[in-house]
Design a protein around this motif. Structure first.
Motif, short mmCIF file in Angstrom:
data_model
loop_
_atom_site.label_atom_id
_atom_site.label_comp_id
_atom_site.label_asym_id
_atom_site.label_seq_id
_atom_site.Cartn_x
_atom_site.Cartn_y
_atom_site.Cartn_z
N ARG A 35 -100.87 2.13 1.39
CA ARG A 35 -101.04 3.14 2.44
C ARG A 35 -102.32 3.97 2.26
O ARG A 35 -102.78 4.19 1.14
N GLY A 91 -104.20 7.86 7.85
CA GLY A 91 -102.89 7.66 7.26
C GLY A 91 -101.78 8.17 8.14
O GLY A 91 -100.74 7.51 8.32
N GLU A 140 -98.78 5.84 9.94
CA GLU A 140 -97.36 6.14 9.73
C GLU A 140 -96.66 6.35 11.07
O GLU A 140 -95.52 5.91 11.27
N GLU A 152 -100.73 4.79 -2.41
CA GLU A 152 -101.48 5.35 -1.30
C GLU A 152 -102.79 5.94 -1.83
O GLU A 152 -102.86 6.41 -2.96
#
Length: 308
Positions: A201, A209, A213, A228
């Motif tokens: 991520r 990001g 999502e 991430e």
């Protein structure tokens, strides 16, 4: 008939007096610092409070404490006074036709493509240039607090007034897969892939990001966390190492600068999902520079095949 602009509830001198009281904690101390009488300072502060309609100081304590309204005014007044004091020197420095300093925020994923063309143009427009890479959220905050003059990123601050916005490009989000992994062609196949290979991520600190999502939730996927990163390089390097797959963009992949043999790209299954890139500046503060800089950026992005 021309509309009459409402009168401002303050002038720069009243703000200077207010700030001096904030710094010294007393009307008498501010009066000495400013070379005024204490009644003159008290009168100026009282007049400012009357015009604003708020108490700015809690007079029940010593030294004087600012109220919530006073705290907000102190923050904004400090910036206004600092800007006002810069006007004279700036006017003198611009006699030869250049701005003395331009500070630009550039989202990380555009740094490899845009740093050189932006710097080349800005060298003709300013004596000193600062190009700062990082997260869009940080750049947006710095623009609003005048630590930057403009930024290029993935948030156009559409809810904020007093800004000008120049669209640069839209680019699609794509899948980034380790070499040898078959590309999923449906949401169901993507769900199956996510059950066997972690999603690498982009950090939730980044606008990219957050957008990814949001898209994952819209298509009904639940993908557990693994790694991430803030930067395109961090995401792509993990995919290249076979540690997972990612949802990213062509410019993010280019920014990572990794060999193509380490991964493959594929369209993201489902409806197309894009990222919008925008140049944002304070309205009419830099003349033609934002428009011309946006043209430079747009041409560089066209050369990379990023413009949609």
């Amino acid at each position: 008939m021309r509309d009459t602009l409402p009168a401002l509830p303050f002038d720069l001198r009243s703000l200077e007096i207010f700030l001096s009281v904030c710094e010294t904690g007393a009307m008498s101390s501010a009066a000495r610092a400013l070379g005024l009488t204490q009644p003159a300072v008290s009168l100026a502060v009282g007049d400012l409070e009357r015009k604003l309609g708020f108490d700015l100081f809690d007079r029940s304590v010593r030294p004087l404490a600012v109220t919530p309204a006073g705290s907000l005014l102190r923050q904004r007044a400090s910036a206004l006074i600092a800007d006002a004091r810069e006007i004279g020197p700036l006017l003198r420095e611009t006699q030869h036709g250049k701005a003395p300093l331009i500070r630009v925020g550039l989202v990380d994923s555009l740094a490899r493509v845009l740093t050189s063309p932006l710097a080349s143009y800005l060298a003709t427009a300013a004596d000193e240039v600062a190009i700062l890479s990082g997260l869009t959220a940080s750049h947006a905050s710095d623009l609003l607090t005048r630590r930057l003059d403009l930024f290029l990123g993935v948030d156009d601050l559409e809810t904020w007034a007093g800004l000008e916005r120049w669209p640069l490009a839209k680019e699609p989000y794509v899948l980034l897969l380790p070499a040898g992994v078959d590309a999923p062609r449906s949401i169901g196949a993507l769900r199956k892939l996510a059950s066997t290979l972690p999603l690498i991520r982009f950090s939730a600190r980044s606008q990219t990001g957050l957008d990814i999502e949001g898209h994952i939730r819209r298509v009904g996927l639940e993908i557990p966390g693994a790694f991430e990163f803030d930067t395109p390089f961090g995401v792509a390097s993990m995919v290249a190492a076979g540690r997972g797959f990612a949802i990213t963009t062509p410019l993010c992949i280019r920014e990572a600068g990794l060999p193509d043999a380490k991964f493959t790209t594929a369209p993201l299954p489902g409806a197309q999902f894009t990222r919008k890139l925008t140049l944002v500046a304070r309205h009419r503060e830099l003349g033609r520079i934002p428009r011309e800089l946006a043209d430079v950026a747009r041409q560089a992005l066209i050369a990379q095949g990023a413009l949609q």
